[in-house]
Design an enzyme around this catalytic site. Structure first.
Site, PDB file in Angstrom:
ATOM      1  N   MET A 158      28.632  66.311 -56.316  1.00 62.18           N
ATOM      2  CA  MET A 158      27.392  65.701 -56.818  1.00 62.18           C
ATOM      3  C   MET A 158      26.622  65.138 -55.621  1.00 62.18           C
ATOM      4  O   MET A 158      27.159  64.366 -54.842  1.00 62.18           O
ATOM      5  CB  MET A 158      27.778  64.588 -57.784  1.00 62.18           C
ATOM      6  CG  MET A 158      26.637  63.696 -58.185  1.00 62.18           C
ATOM      7  SD  MET A 158      25.593  64.433 -59.451  1.00 62.18           S
ATOM      8  CE  MET A 158      24.347  63.143 -59.552  1.00 62.18           C
ATOM      9  N   HIS A 198      27.003  83.559 -63.019  1.00 63.75           N
ATOM     10  CA  HIS A 198      25.877  83.065 -62.220  1.00 63.75           C
ATOM     11  C   HIS A 198      25.189  84.213 -61.477  1.00 63.75           C
ATOM     12  O   HIS A 198      24.410  84.924 -62.070  1.00 63.75           O
ATOM     13  CB  HIS A 198      26.383  81.963 -61.272  1.00 63.75           C
ATOM     14  CG  HIS A 198      25.279  81.193 -60.639  1.00 63.75           C
ATOM     15  ND1 HIS A 198      24.539  80.263 -61.326  1.00 63.75           N
ATOM     16  CD2 HIS A 198      24.779  81.213 -59.388  1.00 63.75           C
ATOM     17  CE1 HIS A 198      23.613  79.750 -60.526  1.00 63.75           C
ATOM     18  NE2 HIS A 198      23.746  80.320 -59.330  1.00 63.75           N
ATOM     19  N   HIS A 222      29.726  82.217 -54.790  1.00 64.24           N
ATOM     20  CA  HIS A 222      28.256  82.271 -54.878  1.00 64.24           C
ATOM     21  C   HIS A 222      27.779  83.372 -53.933  1.00 64.24           C
ATOM     22  O   HIS A 222      27.441  83.120 -52.779  1.00 64.24           O
ATOM     23  CB  HIS A 222      27.663  80.909 -54.491  1.00 64.24           C
ATOM     24  CG  HIS A 222      26.191  80.803 -54.785  1.00 64.24           C
ATOM     25  ND1 HIS A 222      25.234  81.284 -53.932  1.00 64.24           N
ATOM     26  CD2 HIS A 222      25.523  80.253 -55.839  1.00 64.24           C
ATOM     27  CE1 HIS A 222      24.027  81.031 -54.463  1.00 64.24           C
ATOM     28  NE2 HIS A 222      24.183  80.409 -55.610  1.00 64.24           N
ATOM     29  N   CYS A 261      18.322  68.348 -62.184  1.00 66.83           N
ATOM     30  CA  CYS A 261      19.638  68.280 -62.826  1.00 66.83           C
ATOM     31  C   CYS A 261      19.942  69.432 -63.776  1.00 66.83           C
ATOM     32  O   CYS A 261      21.093  69.844 -63.907  1.00 66.83           O
ATOM     33  CB  CYS A 261      19.771  66.968 -63.609  1.00 66.83           C
ATOM     34  SG  CYS A 261      19.083  65.524 -62.765  1.00 66.83           S
ATOM     35  N   CYS A 299      22.127  72.761 -63.161  1.00 66.09           N
ATOM     36  CA  CYS A 299      23.600  72.690 -63.158  1.00 66.09           C
ATOM     37  C   CYS A 299      24.168  72.124 -64.457  1.00 66.09           C
ATOM     38  O   CYS A 299      25.204  72.553 -64.929  1.00 66.09           O
ATOM     39  CB  CYS A 299      24.076  71.853 -61.974  1.00 66.09           C
ATOM     40  SG  CYS A 299      23.783  72.707 -60.415  1.00 66.09           S
ATOM     41  N   HIS A 300      23.503  71.089 -65.012  1.00 74.25           N
ATOM     42  CA  HIS A 300      24.071  70.435 -66.199  1.00 74.25           C
ATOM     43  C   HIS A 300      23.552  71.009 -67.514  1.00 74.25           C
ATOM     44  O   HIS A 300      24.122  70.723 -68.564  1.00 74.25           O
ATOM     45  CB  HIS A 300      23.775  68.931 -66.161  1.00 74.25           C
ATOM     46  CG  HIS A 300      24.430  68.225 -65.004  1.00 74.25           C
ATOM     47  ND1 HIS A 300      25.771  67.911 -64.994  1.00 74.25           N
ATOM     48  CD2 HIS A 300      23.942  67.794 -63.826  1.00 74.25           C
ATOM     49  CE1 HIS A 300      26.067  67.308 -63.846  1.00 74.25           C
ATOM     50  NE2 HIS A 300      24.979  67.230 -63.115  1.00 74.25           N
TER      51      HIS A 300
HETATM   52 FE1  DHE Z   1      19.280  80.363 -57.165  1.00 77.51          FE
HETATM   53  C1  DHE Z   1      19.741  83.770 -57.114  1.00 77.51           C
HETATM   54  C2  DHE Z   1      20.335  80.253 -60.391  1.00 77.51           C
HETATM   55  C3  DHE Z   1      19.361  76.972 -57.011  1.00 77.51           C
HETATM   56  C4  DHE Z   1      17.773  80.479 -54.110  1.00 77.51           C
HETATM   57  N1  DHE Z   1      20.014  81.740 -58.468  1.00 77.51           N
HETATM   58  C5  DHE Z   1      20.086  83.102 -58.262  1.00 77.51           C
HETATM   59  C6  DHE Z   1      20.516  83.726 -59.480  1.00 77.51           C
HETATM   60  C7  DHE Z   1      20.678  82.728 -60.400  1.00 77.51           C
HETATM   61  C8  DHE Z   1      20.358  81.484 -59.773  1.00 77.51           C
HETATM   62  C9  DHE Z   1      21.095  82.893 -61.853  1.00 77.51           C
HETATM   63  C10 DHE Z   1      20.704  85.225 -59.684  1.00 77.51           C
HETATM   64  C11 DHE Z   1      19.372  85.858 -60.005  1.00 77.51           C
HETATM   65  C12 DHE Z   1      19.429  87.366 -60.115  1.00 77.51           C
HETATM   66  O1  DHE Z   1      20.022  88.013 -59.252  1.00 77.51           O
HETATM   67  O2  DHE Z   1      18.879  87.915 -61.068  1.00 77.51           O
HETATM   68  N2  DHE Z   1      19.790  78.853 -58.464  1.00 77.51           N
HETATM   69  C13 DHE Z   1      20.186  79.030 -59.734  1.00 77.51           C
HETATM   70  C14 DHE Z   1      20.450  77.760 -60.373  1.00 77.51           C
HETATM   71  O3  DHE Z   1      20.725  77.557 -61.578  1.00 77.51           O
HETATM   72  C15 DHE Z   1      20.483  76.753 -59.314  1.00 77.51           C
HETATM   73  C16 DHE Z   1      21.947  76.541 -59.003  1.00 77.51           C
HETATM   74  C17 DHE Z   1      20.008  75.365 -59.632  1.00 77.51           C
HETATM   75  C18 DHE Z   1      18.570  75.206 -60.049  1.00 77.51           C
HETATM   76  O4  DHE Z   1      18.240  74.109 -60.485  1.00 77.51           O
HETATM   77  O5  DHE Z   1      17.792  76.135 -59.966  1.00 77.51           O
HETATM   78  C19 DHE Z   1      19.796  77.534 -58.172  1.00 77.51           C
HETATM   79  N3  DHE Z   1      18.676  78.961 -55.805  1.00 77.51           N
HETATM   80  C20 DHE Z   1      18.807  77.652 -55.923  1.00 77.51           C
HETATM   81  C21 DHE Z   1      18.272  76.979 -54.769  1.00 77.51           C
HETATM   82  O6  DHE Z   1      18.224  75.727 -54.589  1.00 77.51           O
HETATM   83  C22 DHE Z   1      17.878  77.986 -53.773  1.00 77.51           C
HETATM   84  C23 DHE Z   1      18.842  77.908 -52.608  1.00 77.51           C
HETATM   85  C24 DHE Z   1      16.474  77.820 -53.192  1.00 77.51           C
HETATM   86  C25 DHE Z   1      15.323  78.144 -54.057  1.00 77.51           C
HETATM   87  O7  DHE Z   1      14.347  78.639 -53.514  1.00 77.51           O
HETATM   88  O8  DHE Z   1      15.352  77.924 -55.245  1.00 77.51           O
HETATM   89  C26 DHE Z   1      18.089  79.244 -54.593  1.00 77.51           C
HETATM   90  N4  DHE Z   1      18.863  81.846 -55.844  1.00 77.51           N
HETATM   91  C27 DHE Z   1      18.169  81.685 -54.674  1.00 77.51           C
HETATM   92  C28 DHE Z   1      17.922  82.989 -54.078  1.00 77.51           C
HETATM   93  C29 DHE Z   1      18.511  83.941 -54.925  1.00 77.51           C
HETATM   94  C30 DHE Z   1      19.084  83.195 -56.033  1.00 77.51           C
HETATM   95  C31 DHE Z   1      17.202  83.228 -52.751  1.00 77.51           C
HETATM   96  C32 DHE Z   1      18.508  85.463 -54.764  1.00 77.51           C
HETATM   97  C33 DHE Z   1      19.458  85.882 -53.698  1.00 77.51           C
HETATM   98  C34 DHE Z   1      19.357  87.363 -53.419  1.00 77.51           C
HETATM   99  O9  DHE Z   1      19.486  87.748 -52.247  1.00 77.51           O
HETATM  100  O10 DHE Z   1      19.143  88.121 -54.361  1.00 77.51           O
END
Ligand code: DHE
Length: 529
Positions: A91, A332, A374, A50, A53-54
């Site tokens: 949600m 983000h 996104h 949670c 996002c929250h």
């Molecule tokens: Fe991410 C990038 C935050 C959930 C896979 N994700 C990012 C970035 C942020 C972020 C701030 C940018 C980083 C940067 O470029 O410096 N992600 C978050 C969250 O807060 C969120 C929404 C919820 C959480 O609880 O974490 C979240 N993210 C996910 C996933 O569920 C994903 C799909 C699977 C995983 O492995 O965690 C996921 N996020 C990714 C990936 C990137 C990413 C693969 C980088 C993409 C790229 O090509 O650079």
């Protein structure tokens, strides 16, 4: 508890308060009882599902504010129903989708009506205690491994295993599987590409040496309690010198020695929202990119909507200089335009892409695109009619928004084209040598198994679709830009490698536990996307 897909669903977590039975504001529900053990268990589930996002303090960002003064306006039964079944607004149905039992949704309903626990701080002493150099610099190879095309290695995040698989892009062989942080999130490389860095959601940064044969872990440090981003110094003269981690909690960034991860400096990010000047004690660091034009990192502060340009050129004496640019909320993810002068970042609560000129050091535009953009880092190509463009997909709708990035054009920094994608998406990718643009549909109930492919040269044609047996997430090209690698996100996961020209499958790397993000060494060191 079933962890599969846990975080994809937390991305769209929100609207906890939408729907269900309300009670009058003056008529708050009593605080439900919890045992110490229940409270502890609920804290872990909250962190895992949670807080992304929250927020740790529950004040909301991508998801709504769910502090007890809000949640106690609803009955426990109403909250439990939302947690179990989800809402149309995004949600997830944690119970319905198999990630929480009835007992756990009941537990979480009670937890969010209880007081918010104050998460602990994490200071230099804590960091130093957690810092480990597994292979001292003097014991590392002094040249790249012979006969290996190491710049075509891929790091693949095995999210729920807390590990990174290093796969040789030429042979498609898994060279090593290396421990990293809890629910490992992303990977970045040093400017030379020699080191690959991982960040876990527990704030643990790890670094792997691509010159070791096989590549292996060389250092680790815990920079906080909760983190999402990491990058390195890429400006001439500072290559491989520093790394920087952006933490969600405590709200700070940490500058580390590039070859050992020794923590050097912590800088707090708590501050005031750019527009209303309200104090936010949870000002999380979201995306980070490393400038190639100046000794700077560009860091985005989610809750305050501020973009920081952090000059690290005087780090030798411990000095950093920050330039604060007002952008939009809540910041983000984002990436460079093809010239690497402009940084485009999603402010997903305002359906906006903010554009920062890192040379003139100012906001260029706030562009409304669609519901919750996104981009990942986005995708750059040359449109046959509009020239240089960058594009984003959206969490909230199946839409690709294509923005002109050529400042000499009248229509620069506007949406010049839109493509219908069909599914709510997480990532978009192309490569300078490709004429295809790939989009996943990961968070769309009907199309999560589909990869959608647009043709740059036929922008009005319908896209092609490739259907897999499992949920598709994140795409990455190989060094030559003639293969695209796609993750099938499952406990028995795979990476599928497609020929970019024919879209035919070339190979599959099997037996990967929850593979998500993939990062090719060459493309990551050069920011090619
Ligand atoms: Fe991410 C990038 C935050 C959930 C896979 N994700 C990012 C970035 C942020 C972020 C701030 C940018 C980083 C940067 O470029 O410096 N992600 C978050 C969250 O807060 C969120 C929404 C919820 C959480 O609880 O974490 C979240 N993210 C996910 C996933 O569920 C994903 C799909 C699977 C995983 O492995 O965690 C996921 N996020 C990714 C990936 C990137 C990413 C693969 C980088 C993409 C790229 O090509 O650079």
């Amino acid at each position: 508890m079933n962890r599969l897909l846990a975080v994809s669903t937390t991305i769209v977590a929100g609207l906890l308060l939408a729907g269900g039975t309300s009670v009058g504001a003056a008529d708050l529900q009593p605080v439900p009882k919890m045992t110490d053990q229940e409270y502890k268990d609920a804290q872990f589930i909250y962190f895992d599902r949670c807080s992304g996002c929250h927020g740790a303090l529950r004040k909301g960002a991508t998801g709504k504010n769910i502090t007890p003064d809000n949640t106690r306006k609803k009955t426990l039964a109403a909250l439990e129903k939302i947690l179990y079944e989800g809402t149309d607004g995004g949600m997830p149905g944690w119970g319905k989708d198999g990630f929480m039992t009835r007992a756990e949704t009941d537990l979480m309903a009670r937890f969010v009506q209880n007081e918010v626990p104050e998460p602990p701080e994490w200071n230099m002493k804590d960091m130093k205690k957690s810092w480990k150099v597994h292979v001292p610099v003097a014991d590392r190879p002094t040249s790249p491994p012979k006969g290996k095309n190491w710049q075509n290695y891929f790091g693949v995040v095995l999210r729920d295993a807390g590990k990174v698989a290093i796969i040789d892009g030429d042979t498609k062989k898994t060279l090593n599987i290396i421990d990293s942080g809890f629910a490992t999130h992303i990977l970045r490389t040093s400017a030379s590409g020699r080191y690959m860095y991982a960040i876990g959601r527990d704030g643990k940064a790890t670094m792997m040496d691509m010159w070791a044969d096989p590549p292996d872990l060389v250092a680790e440090v815990r920079t906080g309690i909760d983190a999402r981003s990491i990058d390195t110094s890429k400006f001439k003269g500072f290559e491989d010198k520093y790394a920087v981690v952006g933490d969600y909690w405590p709200p700070h960034y940490v500058i580390l020695e590039g070859d050992t991860l020794k923590p050097l400096k912590i800088v707090g990010t708590r501050g005031y929202t750019y527009d209303t000047n309200e104090y936010r004690d949870e000002t999380r660091v979201a995306s980070i990119v490393a400038s190639h034009n100046a000794p700077e990192w560009i860091l985005t502060l989610k809750e305050t909507g501020v973009v920081l340009l952090v000059d690290y050129s005087r780090m030798e004496d411990g000095t950093i200089t920050e330039t604060k640019i007002n952008a939009e909320r809540f910041l983000h993810d984002g990436g460079w335009d093809s010239t690497k002068r402009y940084f485009l970042v999603a402010a997903n609560a305002r359906d906006t892409i903010s554009v920062i000129d890192t040379v003139e050091r100012k906001l260029v535009a706030n562009i409304i695109t669609g519901t919750k953009p996104h981009p990942g880092r986005g995708a750059n190509w040359v449109d046959p009619e509009f020239g240089r463009v960058w594009a984003t997909v959206h969490l909230g709708e199946g839409l690709v928004s294509i923005i002109s990035t050529d400042p000499t054009k009248d229509y620069a920094w506007t949406v010049v084209r839109e493509w219908e994608l069909g599914g709510n998406s997480l990532f978009i990718k192309t490569h300078p040598n490709s004429t295809n643009v790939y989009c996943d549909n990961t968070i769309n109930q009907e199309k999560s198994h589909v990869l959608t492919v647009f043709d740059i040269n036929k922008p009005d044609a319908l896209p092609r679709e490739i259907t897999f047996k499992k949920k598709v997430v994140h795409m990455e090209f190989n060094k030559d830009g003639d293969e695209v690698w796609v993750s099938l996100w499952d406990k028995d996961g795979e990476v599928v490698i497609l020929d970019d020209k024919t879209l035919k499958e070339k190979a599959r790397v099997k037996g990967l536990y929850t593979p998500t993000g993939k990062f090719n060494v060459y493309n990551t060191m050069n920011d090619i996307y």
